[in-house]
Design a protein around this motif. Structure first.
Motif, PDB file in Angstrom:
ATOM      1  N   LEU A  40       5.374  -5.417  11.897  1.00  0.00           N
ATOM      2  CA  LEU A  40       4.889  -5.278  10.523  1.00  0.00           C
ATOM      3  C   LEU A  40       3.369  -5.332  10.536  1.00  0.00           C
ATOM      4  O   LEU A  40       2.793  -6.248  11.126  1.00  0.00           O
ATOM      5  CB  LEU A  40       5.436  -6.431   9.665  1.00  0.00           C
ATOM      6  CG  LEU A  40       4.827  -6.599   8.268  1.00  0.00           C
ATOM      7  CD1 LEU A  40       5.270  -5.479   7.335  1.00  0.00           C
ATOM      8  CD2 LEU A  40       5.203  -7.961   7.686  1.00  0.00           C
ATOM      9  N   ASN A  42       0.329  -5.256   7.652  1.00  0.00           N
ATOM     10  CA  ASN A  42       0.055  -5.177   6.218  1.00  0.00           C
ATOM     11  C   ASN A  42      -1.355  -5.626   5.872  1.00  0.00           C
ATOM     12  O   ASN A  42      -1.927  -6.495   6.534  1.00  0.00           O
ATOM     13  CB  ASN A  42       1.070  -6.003   5.412  1.00  0.00           C
ATOM     14  CG  ASN A  42       0.963  -7.501   5.630  1.00  0.00           C
ATOM     15  OD1 ASN A  42       1.649  -8.048   6.487  1.00  0.00           O
ATOM     16  ND2 ASN A  42       0.118  -8.183   4.883  1.00  0.00           N
ATOM     17  N   SER A  49      -5.035  -0.980   2.000  1.00  0.00           N
ATOM     18  CA  SER A  49      -3.751  -0.389   2.354  1.00  0.00           C
ATOM     19  C   SER A  49      -3.602  -0.276   3.859  1.00  0.00           C
ATOM     20  O   SER A  49      -4.596  -0.213   4.589  1.00  0.00           O
ATOM     21  CB  SER A  49      -3.724   1.011   1.731  1.00  0.00           C
ATOM     22  OG  SER A  49      -2.506   1.648   1.972  1.00  0.00           O
ATOM     23  N   ARG A  99       1.084  -0.869   0.818  1.00  0.00           N
ATOM     24  CA  ARG A  99       0.540  -2.123   1.369  1.00  0.00           C
ATOM     25  C   ARG A  99       0.743  -2.264   2.864  1.00  0.00           C
ATOM     26  O   ARG A  99      -0.062  -2.888   3.557  1.00  0.00           O
ATOM     27  CB  ARG A  99       1.244  -3.301   0.687  1.00  0.00           C
ATOM     28  CG  ARG A  99       1.018  -4.657   1.348  1.00  0.00           C
ATOM     29  CD  ARG A  99       1.933  -5.709   0.769  1.00  0.00           C
ATOM     30  NE  ARG A  99       1.728  -7.022   1.350  1.00  0.00           N
ATOM     31  CZ  ARG A  99       2.532  -7.583   2.255  1.00  0.00           C
ATOM     32  NH1 ARG A  99       3.588  -6.942   2.697  1.00  0.00           N
ATOM     33  NH2 ARG A  99       2.276  -8.786   2.723  1.00  0.00           N
ATOM     34  N   GLU A 100       1.855  -1.707   3.388  1.00  0.00           N
ATOM     35  CA  GLU A 100       2.314  -2.114   4.714  1.00  0.00           C
ATOM     36  C   GLU A 100       3.038  -0.984   5.416  1.00  0.00           C
ATOM     37  O   GLU A 100       3.500  -0.032   4.780  1.00  0.00           O
ATOM     38  CB  GLU A 100       3.293  -3.283   4.570  1.00  0.00           C
ATOM     39  CG  GLU A 100       4.704  -2.852   4.204  1.00  0.00           C
ATOM     40  CD  GLU A 100       5.459  -3.778   3.301  1.00  0.00           C
ATOM     41  OE1 GLU A 100       4.869  -4.721   2.771  1.00  0.00           O
ATOM     42  OE2 GLU A 100       6.660  -3.530   3.109  1.00  0.00           O
ATOM     43  N   THR A 102       6.158  -0.797   8.529  1.00  0.00           N
ATOM     44  CA  THR A 102       7.041  -1.443   9.504  1.00  0.00           C
ATOM     45  C   THR A 102       7.382  -0.412  10.574  1.00  0.00           C
ATOM     46  O   THR A 102       7.774   0.712  10.257  1.00  0.00           O
ATOM     47  CB  THR A 102       8.320  -1.962   8.826  1.00  0.00           C
ATOM     48  OG1 THR A 102       7.962  -2.821   7.746  1.00  0.00           O
ATOM     49  CG2 THR A 102       9.187  -2.733   9.811  1.00  0.00           C
TER      50      THR A 102
ATOM     51  N   VAL C 101       9.385  -4.735  -0.273  1.00  0.00           N
ATOM     52  CA  VAL C 101       8.262  -5.299   0.455  1.00  0.00           C
ATOM     53  C   VAL C 101       8.812  -6.049   1.664  1.00  0.00           C
ATOM     54  O   VAL C 101       9.813  -6.765   1.547  1.00  0.00           O
ATOM     55  CB  VAL C 101       7.447  -6.241  -0.447  1.00  0.00           C
ATOM     56  CG1 VAL C 101       6.428  -7.005   0.360  1.00  0.00           C
ATOM     57  CG2 VAL C 101       6.751  -5.459  -1.538  1.00  0.00           C
ATOM     58  N   MET C 103       7.638  -8.856   4.444  1.00  0.00           N
ATOM     59  CA  MET C 103       6.587  -9.856   4.595  1.00  0.00           C
ATOM     60  C   MET C 103       6.820 -10.689   5.844  1.00  0.00           C
ATOM     61  O   MET C 103       7.962 -10.934   6.232  1.00  0.00           O
ATOM     62  CB  MET C 103       6.590 -10.780   3.375  1.00  0.00           C
ATOM     63  CG  MET C 103       6.187 -10.061   2.100  1.00  0.00           C
ATOM     64  SD  MET C 103       6.864 -10.852   0.616  1.00  0.00           S
ATOM     65  CE  MET C 103       8.606 -10.430   0.775  1.00  0.00           C
ATOM     66  N   GLU C 116      -2.235 -12.286  -2.900  1.00  0.00           N
ATOM     67  CA  GLU C 116      -0.963 -11.560  -2.863  1.00  0.00           C
ATOM     68  C   GLU C 116       0.115 -12.278  -3.674  1.00  0.00           C
ATOM     69  O   GLU C 116       0.401 -13.451  -3.427  1.00  0.00           O
ATOM     70  CB  GLU C 116      -0.493 -11.381  -1.418  1.00  0.00           C
ATOM     71  CG  GLU C 116      -1.363 -10.425  -0.613  1.00  0.00           C
ATOM     72  CD  GLU C 116      -0.717 -10.068   0.717  1.00  0.00           C
ATOM     73  OE1 GLU C 116      -0.142  -8.983   0.824  1.00  0.00           O
ATOM     74  OE2 GLU C 116      -0.791 -10.890   1.651  1.00  0.00           O
TER      75      GLU C 116
END
Lengths: 138, 138, 138
Positions: A40, A42, A49, A99-100, A102, C101, C103, C116
């Motif tokens: 991940l 982020n 971003s 945002r992220e 994976t 999302v 995390m 956040e």
């Protein structure tokens, strides 16, 4: 199960900038020693971003123009968020870009198609900001 | 921890097409033998998308019209990326729709709400392209 | 490897609403007993969103105005999806805001930057809908 964590720091000279962070993330994957798992990456800030696209300067200019059309920086007064701040557009631009990301790790490497590159997208820069890399697997 | 990897290949007859890949991904989950974990499904190309929405043909036509409004294919000359290529719009459309989906696996199945279906979104087709399915868990 | 699953339920009084669910997700992380891992939070409905941004009311009003510009609710007849339904705009708004999302969990906590916050974005409410929290790790 193993896990790995690292922060990558940025301080851009301009308000907006796209930075290719693929080598940094690949280094994290190597350091982690994880062969099979998920990675991940982020933004830890809400006006930046992390996304995957092409490392082609024409496209990056197209993205800048396009985001300015979808969520213009100025006039600042068009946004209610901009009473003490001027970065409402950056919150919206980051929403479009995401945002992220994976990613799969296979045989100790980022499991990517031929053109995939990871970018940090800064939309309210000129200050220190960071990205989180978290890897889990075996 | 177990891990599983598979590529799904596509070659669409048209430039743009949405394909329901839920049965393919469910088959991967079964093959993996993983009962509890996470399943990542991502486009391995930067002009295609994997996303979750409704399998309803009216909505799919709405998405086509909407994406053409947000990031029109033509005129090709409006994008700097299109000096040797004509697919800048596909890079932007995929940005709106997203690169990937991460899903929960519970009791050996995709842990979905009643209407969730996984789609491959092709925005620059007529050639062989692929999607990665990576599952980790136990 | 441990895993944890929980559903969070919502029933909003208005068609559209943003709800800060960070405390609910933090409670899930604590309950799970997982110290290092990944936490997925996703809408189980295709007209709702889970995303991370600022908990600032001006920004939330900006998001409402902005989404209405990008994918207006009315006239309903502009969308083919709206033959028996009136929520095509909600499918598109959720596409912009994102389904899910992922995390990082580090030392038993959500590994977040300073601002956040996790939101449930409802775009077709006034009925019971839910969010999935899935955590894997150790």
């Amino acid at each position: 199960m193993k896990s790995y964590r690292k922060e990558l720091w940025f301080n851009t000279a301009t308000r907006r900038l796209l930075i290719n962070i693929t080598p940094d993330v690949q280094r994290c994957v190597s350091e982690s020693g994880i062969k099979e798992g998920l990675c991940l990456v982020n933004a830890m800030h809400i006006t930046a971003s992390v996304f995957i696209n092409d490392d082609e300067s024409g496209l990056h200019q197209d993205i800048e123009v396009w985001l300015e059309k979808l969520a213009p920086e100025k006039p600042y007064s068009q946004y209610r968020h901009n009473s003490y701040e001027d970065n409402a557009d950056a919150h919206l631009k980051r929403t479009v870009m995401g945002r992220e990301v994976t990613m799969a790790i296979t045989n100790g490497k980022l499991d990517f198609g031929p053109w995939e590159q990871i970018f940090y997208g800064e939309f309210d820069g000129k200050r220190k900001k960071r990205v989180l890399v978290k890897i889990i697997g075996e």
